[in-house]
Structure formats: structure tokens, C-alpha cells
Design a protein around this motif. Structure first.
Motif, PDB file in Angstrom:
ATOM      1  N   LEU A   1       5.649   7.846  11.656  1.00 60.30           N
ATOM      2  CA  LEU A   1       5.516   8.106  10.215  1.00 60.30           C
ATOM      3  C   LEU A   1       6.608   9.056   9.735  1.00 60.30           C
ATOM      4  CD1 LEU A   1       1.644   8.559   9.863  1.00 60.30           C
ATOM      5  CD2 LEU A   1       2.987   6.599   9.075  1.00 60.30           C
TER       6      LEU A   1
ATOM      7  N   TRP B   1       0.640   9.755   5.817  1.00 56.87           N
ATOM      8  CA  TRP B   1      -0.640   9.047   5.958  1.00 56.87           C
ATOM      9  C   TRP B   1      -1.634   9.978   6.645  1.00 56.87           C
ATOM     10  CZ3 TRP B   1      -1.048   3.365   8.132  1.00 56.87           C
ATOM     11  CH2 TRP B   1      -2.235   2.784   7.651  1.00 56.87           C
ATOM     12  N   GLU B   2      -2.505  10.562   5.866  1.00 56.45           N
ATOM     13  CA  GLU B   2      -3.484  11.496   6.399  1.00 56.45           C
ATOM     14  C   GLU B   2      -4.685  10.750   6.975  1.00 56.45           C
ATOM     15  OE1 GLU B   2      -2.874  14.624   6.737  1.00 56.45           O
ATOM     16  OE2 GLU B   2      -0.964  14.434   5.659  1.00 56.45           O
ATOM     17  N   THR B   3      -5.227  11.286   8.058  1.00 61.83           N
ATOM     18  CA  THR B   3      -6.416  10.688   8.674  1.00 61.83           C
ATOM     19  C   THR B   3      -7.643  11.019   7.838  1.00 61.83           C
ATOM     20  OG1 THR B   3      -5.467  10.894  10.890  1.00 61.83           O
ATOM     21  CG2 THR B   3      -7.860  10.640  10.736  1.00 61.83           C
TER      22      THR B   3
ATOM     23  N   HIS C   1       0.793  -1.244   0.000  1.00 57.90           N
ATOM     24  CA  HIS C   1       0.000   0.000   0.000  1.00 57.90           C
ATOM     25  C   HIS C   1       0.821   1.288   0.000  1.00 57.90           C
ATOM     26  CE1 HIS C   1      -3.811  -2.111   0.542  1.00 57.90           C
ATOM     27  NE2 HIS C   1      -3.182  -2.900   1.411  1.00 57.90           N
ATOM     28  N   LYS C   2       2.138   1.203   0.031  1.00 53.43           N
ATOM     29  CA  LYS C   2       2.965   2.409   0.004  1.00 53.43           C
ATOM     30  C   LYS C   2       3.157   2.891  -1.434  1.00 53.43           C
ATOM     31  CE  LYS C   2       7.594   4.081   1.192  1.00 53.43           C
ATOM     32  NZ  LYS C   2       8.924   3.679   1.715  1.00 53.43           N
TER      33      LYS C   2
ATOM     34  N   LEU D   1       7.134   8.545   5.905  1.00 50.51           N
ATOM     35  CA  LEU D   1       5.838   8.161   5.372  1.00 50.51           C
ATOM     36  C   LEU D   1       4.824   9.300   5.520  1.00 50.51           C
ATOM     37  CD1 LEU D   1       5.633   4.554   6.892  1.00 50.51           C
ATOM     38  CD2 LEU D   1       6.236   5.177   4.535  1.00 50.51           C
TER      39      LEU D   1
ATOM     40  N   ARG E   1       2.291   9.581  14.572  1.00 51.39           N
ATOM     41  CA  ARG E   1       2.800  10.588  13.630  1.00 51.39           C
ATOM     42  C   ARG E   1       4.320  10.695  13.708  1.00 51.39           C
ATOM     43  NH1 ARG E   1      -0.549  10.900   9.702  1.00 51.39           N
ATOM     44  NH2 ARG E   1      -2.701  10.985  10.448  1.00 51.39           N
TER      45      ARG E   1
ATOM     46  N   LEU F   1      -7.336   5.949   6.683  1.00 53.09           N
ATOM     47  CA  LEU F   1      -6.921   5.787   8.079  1.00 53.09           C
ATOM     48  C   LEU F   1      -7.985   6.358   9.018  1.00 53.09           C
ATOM     49  CD1 LEU F   1      -4.707   4.995  10.133  1.00 53.09           C
ATOM     50  CD2 LEU F   1      -3.809   7.329   9.890  1.00 53.09           C
TER      51      LEU F   1
ATOM     52  N   SER G   1       3.378   8.038   0.579  1.00 49.35           N
ATOM     53  CA  SER G   1       2.036   8.038   1.161  1.00 49.35           C
ATOM     54  C   SER G   1       1.428   6.648   1.089  1.00 49.35           C
ATOM     55  CB  SER G   1       1.135   9.041   0.436  1.00 49.35           C
ATOM     56  OG  SER G   1       0.957   8.653  -0.917  1.00 49.35           O
ATOM     57  N   LEU G   2       0.436   6.405   1.932  1.00 55.49           N
ATOM     58  CA  LEU G   2      -0.253   5.115   1.932  1.00 55.49           C
ATOM     59  C   LEU G   2      -1.639   5.285   1.340  1.00 55.49           C
ATOM     60  CD1 LEU G   2       1.991   4.808   4.265  1.00 55.49           C
ATOM     61  CD2 LEU G   2       0.624   2.842   4.943  1.00 55.49           C
ATOM     62  N   ASP G   3      -2.059   4.284   0.566  1.00 61.41           N
ATOM     63  CA  ASP G   3      -3.332   4.410  -0.147  1.00 61.41           C
ATOM     64  C   ASP G   3      -4.517   3.837   0.628  1.00 61.41           C
ATOM     65  OD1 ASP G   3      -2.989   1.689  -0.324  1.00 61.41           O
ATOM     66  OD2 ASP G   3      -2.645   1.646  -2.482  1.00 61.41           O
TER      67      ASP G   3
END
Length: 303
Positions: A211, A218-220, A183-184, A216, A208, A194, A189-191
Motif C-alpha cells: 500500500l 487502507w485502514e483495517t 473504489h479508490k 494507497l 502494508r 478491510l 484511500s479505498l472505500d
């Protein structure tokens, strides 16, 4: 009227004279000092309270003694009651997870050993801990924290819990490395959507930090303040949830956890004043014993 003057008059009236009062009072004071302060009381009131020799209360003295006697006569018993209350009353602040998963059993066991024990519970946030302890709103607080506390407070680490992802049972990945591989994106970023607590939460802040260290992004996508809600949203397919591995907590149906060993764990501590009351020291010993038992539990569940 000066309260100390009234107290001296109470003893004089009770024991029948200044000399007898000085001999019988619970603290040391010289006779001339008692005489001078009684004279000051009489001057303030503008009356004579008793005849010196032979000792006899005047009508005004009898009236005053009748009014103050119930208060001063009950002070020794009141002090004992307050000490007893303090010795059997524990004011405890804790984070929601500790309140829900760990305190009920521990408190029941403590109450069984000391039936008069009374425990006041309050859900508390990390930024409230110091204020609640200094103001004696709480005697001791238990929860996940970041950072230090001011000198009047003592911090005992209880355990460290690993961060984890909360995923559906049929989620294709079983390790953090597999999640990264699958997923990276190229930009870091992760797809995956979250689901996480608010940004000020200790767990979110620690997550955070991990990350950022790993480079990395990764937005909430769904932000909620309750881990039960995170669990529900994961079950309904809204994404993966932020979580921690709590020893002794059984897995929720349809969900599992993927630990993130690459991220620093969350520190769970007990915070209290440096000179704890006996009941606080007792609770702390029981709590540490309970945590030691948890550390031996091999099965980790879902938060």
C-alpha cells in the motif's frame, strides 16, 4: 561423591580388579590414574571398598556396587535408546496455515514409510522461530517470514505466495485494477471495509508495504487473528478480507480471490540449524518434494 570415581569403581568391581577394569573399559585410561581415583573415593567415604589381592569387595564395597550397578550397567542401552528416539522424533514448528492445509498429508505419508516416526507439532509465530530452534524446542520451523535470521540458523525458501483480496462470489470486480478503478478515492484511500490480521502479522506487514509503495491508504476495519474468522466475516458481508493464494487449497463456497500482482509476494521458508539431524534433512527433502508438486497445481483456492 565424584560420579566419575563411582564409574571407575563400578568397572573395577564388575571386572574383578583394577588391571582387568583398565583392559575392559570402553575408553582408555591408565592404571595409575584409576588407582589414584579409587583411593580418593575411599578417602571421601572413609572406608575400604575392596581387598586388592586377591580381589574381593568389602561389605561397604558390595553395598556401593549394588546401588550403582543398575545405573551404570544400563548406560549403553540408554544411549542407544536416546539415539533411536532422536532419529525417529521430529519436533516441528509451523504457522497455522501450514499446520492446517499441508502438514497432515505429508506427515501421514512419512509415517507410512517409517512406522516408528513420531512428530511433535507446535504452532509458532515468526518472532519465536529463532528462539525455538536455538533452544531445541523445535528442530525445524515452516512459515511465512520477513527479515533475516542469526548465523546459527539456515533458511531455505520453499515458495512465494501472492497477496490477494478475499471477496464474496458476487463481488463486481474480478481484478485488482478494477478494484482500484471502482473504489479508490482521490486521496488514495479505498472505500471498502478491510478485514485483516493484526499489524504484526507477516501478511499484514507485506500488504502494508505494498500500500505504501503504491501510495494507497487502507485502514483495517475488522482485525482478527484467524483466517477462518476473516473468511466468515467476508461471507457475512462485513467487507473484503486480506488473503494469500495458496496452491492446492480449494475455494470456499461463496467466496473467491482477487490476486494483487502489484504487491510483493509473501515468502514461505523452512528454518533449521545449519547441522540438521538426519530426520530433519529427510523431512526437508520430503517437504521440498511436496512443494514442487504444489507448484504444478493450477487451481488456487481461498485461504
Amino acid at each position: 561423591m565424584n560420579v566419575h570415581h563411582l564409574e571407575l569403581f563400578y568397572y573395577v568391581a564388575k571386572f574383578g580388579g583394577i588391571t582387568a577394569a583398565v583392559r575392559s573399559m570402553p575408553y582408555g585410561i591408565q592404571q595409575p590414574s584409576v588407582s589414584a581415583q579409587i583411593c580418593r573415593l575411599e578417602k571421601d567415604l572413609g572406608v575400604t571398598l575392596f581387598i586388592r589381592r586377591p580381589f574381593k569387595l568389602t561389605p561397604e564395597g558390595e553395598m556401593l556396587y549394588e546401588r550403582i550397578q543398575p545405573f551404570f550397567s544400563q548406560l549403553p542401552d540408554l544411549a542407544g535408546e536416546i539415539r533411536q528416539e532422536g532419529s525417529l522424533h521430529l519436533k516441528l514448528g509451523a504457522c497455522p496455515s501450514v499446520l492446517r492445509h499441508h502438514l497432515p498429508g505429508l506427515m501421514l505419508a512419512m509415517k507410512a514409510r517409517k512406522p516408528g516416526l513420531r512428530i511433535s507439532l507446535k504452532e509458532i509465530q515468526m518472532d519465536e522461530i529463532a528462539e525455538h530452534l536455538v533452544k531445541q524446542i523445535a528442530d525445524i520451523s515452516v512459515g511465512a517470514v520477513l527479515g533475516a535470521f542469526p548465523p546459527p540458523l539456515r533458511v531455505d525458501e520453499l515458495l512465494r505466495v501472492p497477496l490477494a483480496l478475499l471477496v464474496p462470489e458476487d463481488f463486481p470486480c474480478t481484478t485488482w485494477k478494477q478494484v482500484m478503478a471502482r473504489h479508490k478515492r482521490k486521496d488514495g484511500s479505498l472505500d471498502l471495509p478491510l478485514i485483516a490480521p493484526p499489524v504484526q502479522s507477516v501478511i499484514t506487514r507485506r500488504f502494508r508495504e505494498g500500500l505504501t509503495t503504491a501510495g494507497l491508504i487502507w485502514e483495517t476495519e475488522v482485525e482478527v487473528g484467524n483466517f477462518d474468522v476473516i473468511r466468515d466475516y467476508v461471507k457475512h458481508g462485513f467487507g473484503v478480507g486480506m488473503s494469500v493464494v495458496i496452491p492446492g487449497v480449494q475455494a470456499s463456497g461463496g467466496l473467491r480471490q482477487i490476486p494483487i500482482p502489484a504487491f510483493a509476494p509473501v515468502q514461505v521458508v523452512a528454518v533449521y540449524l545449519r547441522e540438521p539431524k538426519p530426520i530433519v534433512a529427510w523431512f526437508l527433502r520430503e517437504l521440498k518434494g511436496y512443494v514442487k508438486q504444489l507448484a504444478e497445481v493450477k487451481t488456487a483456492g481461498v485461504r
